[in-house]
Scaffold this motif. Structure first.
Motif, PDB file in Angstrom:
ATOM      1  N   PRO A   1     -26.717  21.842 123.344  1.00  0.00           N
ATOM      2  CA  PRO A   1     -25.409  21.300 122.946  1.00  0.00           C
ATOM      3  C   PRO A   1     -25.552  20.114 122.003  1.00  0.00           C
ATOM      4  N   ASN A   2     -24.584  19.979 121.131  1.00  0.00           N
ATOM      5  CA  ASN A   2     -24.534  18.828 120.229  1.00  0.00           C
ATOM      6  C   ASN A   2     -23.847  17.664 120.935  1.00  0.00           C
ATOM      7  N   ILE A   3     -24.460  16.477 120.871  1.00  0.00           N
ATOM      8  CA  ILE A   3     -23.827  15.274 121.424  1.00  0.00           C
ATOM      9  C   ILE A   3     -23.085  14.573 120.298  1.00  0.00           C
ATOM     10  N   ASN A   4     -21.782  14.418 120.460  1.00  0.00           N
ATOM     11  CA  ASN A   4     -20.936  13.784 119.457  1.00  0.00           C
ATOM     12  C   ASN A   4     -20.437  12.456 120.018  1.00  0.00           C
ATOM     13  N   SER A   5     -20.999  11.349 119.559  1.00  0.00           N
ATOM     14  CA  SER A   5     -20.680  10.036 120.118  1.00  0.00           C
ATOM     15  C   SER A   5     -20.244   9.082 119.020  1.00  0.00           C
ATOM     16  N   THR A   6     -19.887   7.876 119.430  1.00  0.00           N
ATOM     17  CA  THR A   6     -19.453   6.826 118.513  1.00  0.00           C
ATOM     18  C   THR A   6     -20.201   5.543 118.844  1.00  0.00           C
ATOM     19  N   THR A   7     -20.410   4.725 117.842  1.00  0.00           N
ATOM     20  CA  THR A   7     -21.116   3.461 118.023  1.00  0.00           C
ATOM     21  C   THR A   7     -20.684   2.750 119.302  1.00  0.00           C
TER      22      THR A   7
ATOM     23  N   VAL B   1     -25.638   3.869 122.682  1.00  0.00           N
ATOM     24  CA  VAL B   1     -25.957   3.956 121.253  1.00  0.00           C
ATOM     25  C   VAL B   1     -25.363   2.719 120.578  1.00  0.00           C
ATOM     26  N   LYS B   2     -25.947   1.587 120.899  1.00  0.00           N
ATOM     27  CA  LYS B   2     -25.391   0.297 120.504  1.00  0.00           C
ATOM     28  C   LYS B   2     -25.764  -0.053 119.067  1.00  0.00           C
ATOM     29  N   ASP B   3     -24.774  -0.492 118.319  1.00  0.00           N
ATOM     30  CA  ASP B   3     -24.991  -0.948 116.942  1.00  0.00           C
ATOM     31  C   ASP B   3     -25.712   0.092 116.105  1.00  0.00           C
ATOM     32  N   GLN B   4     -25.372   1.349 116.293  1.00  0.00           N
ATOM     33  CA  GLN B   4     -25.973   2.429 115.519  1.00  0.00           C
ATOM     34  C   GLN B   4     -24.901   3.349 114.959  1.00  0.00           C
ATOM     35  N   ILE B   5     -25.221   3.944 113.849  1.00  0.00           N
ATOM     36  CA  ILE B   5     -24.487   5.109 113.344  1.00  0.00           C
ATOM     37  C   ILE B   5     -25.537   6.120 112.916  1.00  0.00           C
ATOM     38  N   GLY B   6     -25.132   7.332 112.633  1.00  0.00           N
ATOM     39  CA  GLY B   6     -26.059   8.228 111.978  1.00  0.00           C
ATOM     40  C   GLY B   6     -26.346   9.538 112.667  1.00  0.00           C
TER      41      GLY B   6
ATOM     42  N   ASN C   1     -21.018   8.441 115.360  1.00  0.00           N
ATOM     43  CA  ASN C   1     -20.006   8.164 114.350  1.00  0.00           C
ATOM     44  C   ASN C   1     -19.669   6.680 114.309  1.00  0.00           C
ATOM     45  N   SER C   2     -19.234   6.212 113.169  1.00  0.00           N
ATOM     46  CA  SER C   2     -18.785   4.822 113.052  1.00  0.00           C
ATOM     47  C   SER C   2     -17.470   4.630 113.796  1.00  0.00           C
ATOM     48  N   ARG C   3     -17.306   3.440 114.350  1.00  0.00           N
ATOM     49  CA  ARG C   3     -16.026   3.109 114.971  1.00  0.00           C
ATOM     50  C   ARG C   3     -14.923   3.101 113.917  1.00  0.00           C
ATOM     51  N   LEU C   4     -13.711   3.365 114.359  1.00  0.00           N
ATOM     52  CA  LEU C   4     -12.591   3.492 113.423  1.00  0.00           C
ATOM     53  C   LEU C   4     -12.358   2.220 112.624  1.00  0.00           C
ATOM     54  N   LEU C   5     -12.671   1.067 113.193  1.00  0.00           N
ATOM     55  CA  LEU C   5     -12.412  -0.202 112.507  1.00  0.00           C
ATOM     56  C   LEU C   5     -13.459  -0.521 111.447  1.00  0.00           C
ATOM     57  N   ILE C   6     -14.557   0.218 111.439  1.00  0.00           N
ATOM     58  CA  ILE C   6     -15.631  -0.034 110.487  1.00  0.00           C
ATOM     59  C   ILE C   6     -15.503   0.935 109.319  1.00  0.00           C
TER      60      ILE C   6
ATOM     61  N   VAL D   1     -16.277   3.321 106.276  1.00  0.00           N
ATOM     62  CA  VAL D   1     -17.408   4.162 105.882  1.00  0.00           C
ATOM     63  C   VAL D   1     -17.343   4.326 104.370  1.00  0.00           C
ATOM     64  N   PRO D   2     -18.478   4.310 103.661  1.00  0.00           N
ATOM     65  CA  PRO D   2     -18.451   4.307 102.191  1.00  0.00           C
ATOM     66  C   PRO D   2     -18.167   5.660 101.549  1.00  0.00           C
ATOM     67  N   TYR D   3     -17.328   6.466 102.186  1.00  0.00           N
ATOM     68  CA  TYR D   3     -16.879   7.723 101.601  1.00  0.00           C
ATOM     69  C   TYR D   3     -15.666   8.181 102.402  1.00  0.00           C
ATOM     70  N   ALA D   4     -14.866   9.038 101.795  1.00  0.00           N
ATOM     71  CA  ALA D   4     -13.667   9.533 102.464  1.00  0.00           C
ATOM     72  C   ALA D   4     -14.046  10.418 103.646  1.00  0.00           C
ATOM     73  N   ASP D   5     -13.176  10.437 104.641  1.00  0.00           N
ATOM     74  CA  ASP D   5     -13.432  11.286 105.803  1.00  0.00           C
ATOM     75  C   ASP D   5     -13.572  12.742 105.366  1.00  0.00           C
ATOM     76  N   PRO D   6     -14.664  13.399 105.786  1.00  0.00           N
ATOM     77  CA  PRO D   6     -14.830  14.810 105.406  1.00  0.00           C
ATOM     78  C   PRO D   6     -13.862  15.697 106.174  1.00  0.00           C
ATOM     79  N   GLU D   7     -13.684  16.888 105.684  1.00  0.00           N
ATOM     80  CA  GLU D   7     -12.825  17.865 106.357  1.00  0.00           C
ATOM     81  C   GLU D   7     -13.403  18.259 107.707  1.00  0.00           C
TER      82      GLU D   7
END
Length: 552
Positions: free
Chosen positions: A57-63, A116-121, A144-149, A151-157
């Protein structure tokens, strides 16, 4: 008086609410590890499944998310997972390698808990025991980056994970017997993309779909055993935006070399004729080139993919030149060690230089791989447990290798538990020097480092003039080309016992790894967490009383 009591109650209530809101979210998973029959290259074989899935399974998390994974081992042998690239700040207890954890016995379970502290990627997880990685038991892990941070590109589809890797049709147990008997692994039997290989007969189902005009993120990880791969998508360019936890300068590429253990994230826009296209992976630096394909389908597609697939580049000089184009995006906001580009690693004085030379040889007639002449063997007691229980002298010796070995250090190989003692918070330079004719890929647990240079020849102090001391990408793997060297810089500020290893599974299994002990003199919770209550004990510490816990 009633007003005072009312206000006190109101304040207490507000405090309770803030505690609940202030705690970072938890993600809970229950994974059952089982055997199952799979046929990814057309030959039925025993695979290792996670909840019946291959890949896992893929783990989908946020900072800053807290991840809790309860792993039930239903195999007939011990099992461990590592979370490659997740830094486990102050928490090597969750690293999932034999130097830090007792393996999960058959029929038992262990719960990993990490943040997953202070990480993205883009990252991955995989099995570290025996040759289990050759049977599956791997998957993607995204942060994933937190919503308040921003990201240097538009949200992908949409956001897709692409796991590419070489594959053997022989079982993991058979491959292990080869290595134990002193034989090397032959070339792989095929390549997979997300556990599959397209037949190209017009009946292949798409791995991914794209809407015309939309842009998608593809997270590409090489989860294979030994082979560097070139990845490309027929007719489409890829804009590189992230690499192993760091936003990058957004260059466009027709193809990318992805070495074992590495992960890249790219943006791809569906701006071509509406039909099917192949994503393609090909082996690099091999006499026989293996290629595999997977279908990417436009939602309004009206035709099959063209059989004419783009060719892979030739030679390792091309790959080296591509590495030189990778740059850290210093203007991007993100969870990272140099917020807003203020962490000027190039101006920090180096306190220690460690040169690591890989080699291959035979011990008692059997193949072994080594670092500075020492081929690592795992102790019966995990090294981290031996340190914590203060019985390290009964399990291993520190500094079994020299920081500056002679060039001929690999001529003779000895087998030992290989541990380097590292001073807490020192800024260190590590040189990987490859005297062999094959490409190497290295990974360091618990850290991201600055990959400042890869160059041909032998390293000397004068070679520091070629270092990128401004915007080298902060990452956790680095390749070293044949007869070449690579340099990384990092601060050892994460207390624990950390594995530095070859990502080429055959080499790791046969000794090309070591552990770096980073002890905090204060033995304080400010620097490292206490041993978790659910930690499995084995070896000489199994029946010892638990040492006094760390305090602030």
């Amino acid at each position: 008086m009633d007003y005072v009591i009312f206000m006190l109650c109101l304040c207490l209530s507000a405090g309770a609410i803030s505690v609940v809101q202030g705690e970072d979210p938890y993600l809970f998973f229950t994974w059952n590890i089982t055997y199952g029959t799979i046929s990814p290259v057309g030959v039925p074989q025993q695979g290792i499944l996670i909840n019946g899935e291959f890949p896992g399974p893929n783990i989908n998390s946020t900072t800053n998310n807290n991840i809790v994974v309860n792993v039930f081992n239903n195999l007939d042998e011990p099992f461990l997972l590592t979370w490659s690239g997740v830094q486990h700040r102050k928490n090597s207890w969750q690293d999932g390698v034999l130097g830090t954890n007792c393996p999960i016995p058959p029929g038992q379970n262990f719960t990993y808990r990490f943040q997953v502290k202070d990480q993205i990627g883009s990252y991955m997880y995989y099995a570290t025991t025996a040759m289990h990685r050759a049977a599956g038991a791997f998957g993607g892990l995204r942060v994933n980056s937190r919503l308040l941070i921003p990201v240097p590109y538009a949200d992908p589809e949409d956001d897709y994970t692409v796991l590419i890797g070489d594959w053997y049709s022989k079982s993991h147990s058979t491959l292990r017997k080869f290595l134990d008997s002193g034989r090397s692994l032959a070339r792989p039997d095929g390549l997979l993309i997300n556990g599959k290989a397209a037949k190209g007969d017009g009946k292949d189902e798409p791995l991914f779909t794209m809407k015309p005009g939309k842009t998608y993120k593809y997270r590409i990880c090489n989860v294979g055993l030994k082979t560097s791969l070139n990845f490309r998508i027929q007719g489409h360019t890829m804009k590189l935006v992230e690499m192993e936890g760091s936003h990058t300068v957004q260059n466009n590429y027709d193809s990318l070399d992805v070495h074992v253990g590495q992960c890249f994230a790219v943006l791809v826009t569906a701006d071509k004729d509406p039909k099917d296209y192949y994503m393609v992976a090909s082996t690099r630096f091999t006499k026989t080139v293996l290629t595999t394909k997977g279908i990417v389908r436009y939602t309004n597609g009206k035709g099959p993919a063209s059989p004419d697939i783009p060719e892979a580049p030739v030679g390792w000089a091309w790959s080296l030149n591509q590495f030189r184009t990778f740059r850290w995006n210093l203007t991007a906001s993100a969870a990272r060690p140099n917020p807003q580009g203020s962490y000027h690693y190039g101006s920090i004085n180096i306190t220690r230089t460690i040169k690591l030379i890989n080699s291959a040889g035979r011990v008692d007639g059997k193949l072994r791989y080594a670092i500075n002449g020492v081929s690592h063997t795992d102790a019966a007691t995990p090294l981290k447990l031996a340190e914590y229980y203060m019985v390290a002298d009964k399990v291993f010796k520190y500094d079994t290798i020299q920081d500056q070995p002679p060039d001929n250090v690999g001529d003779k190989i000895t087998i030992a538990t290989n541990v380097v003692n590292q001073t807490f918070r020192n800024f260190v330079e590590i040189i990987f020097e490859n005297h062999e004719k094959s490409l190497q890929s290295w990974h360091l647990d618990g850290y991201s480092f600055f990959a400042v240079a890869i160059e041909p020849g032998r390293w000397t102090p004068e070679r520091r003039k070629s270092y990128n001391l401004l915007d080298a990408v902060s990452r956790h793997t680095i390749q070293v080309f044949p007869k070449s060297w690579a340099a990384i810089l990092l601060t050892f500020d994460n207390a624990g016992m950390w594995n530095l290893r070859s990502e080429l599974t055959e080499r790791r299994y046969l000794g090309q790894q070591l552990y770096i002990s980073v002890l905090s003199p204060a033995r304080s919770l400010r620097d490292e967490y206490n041993i978790p209550d659910n930690t499995m004990l084995c070896g000489v510490v199994k029946d010892l009383p638990k040492p006094p816990p760390y305090t602030i």
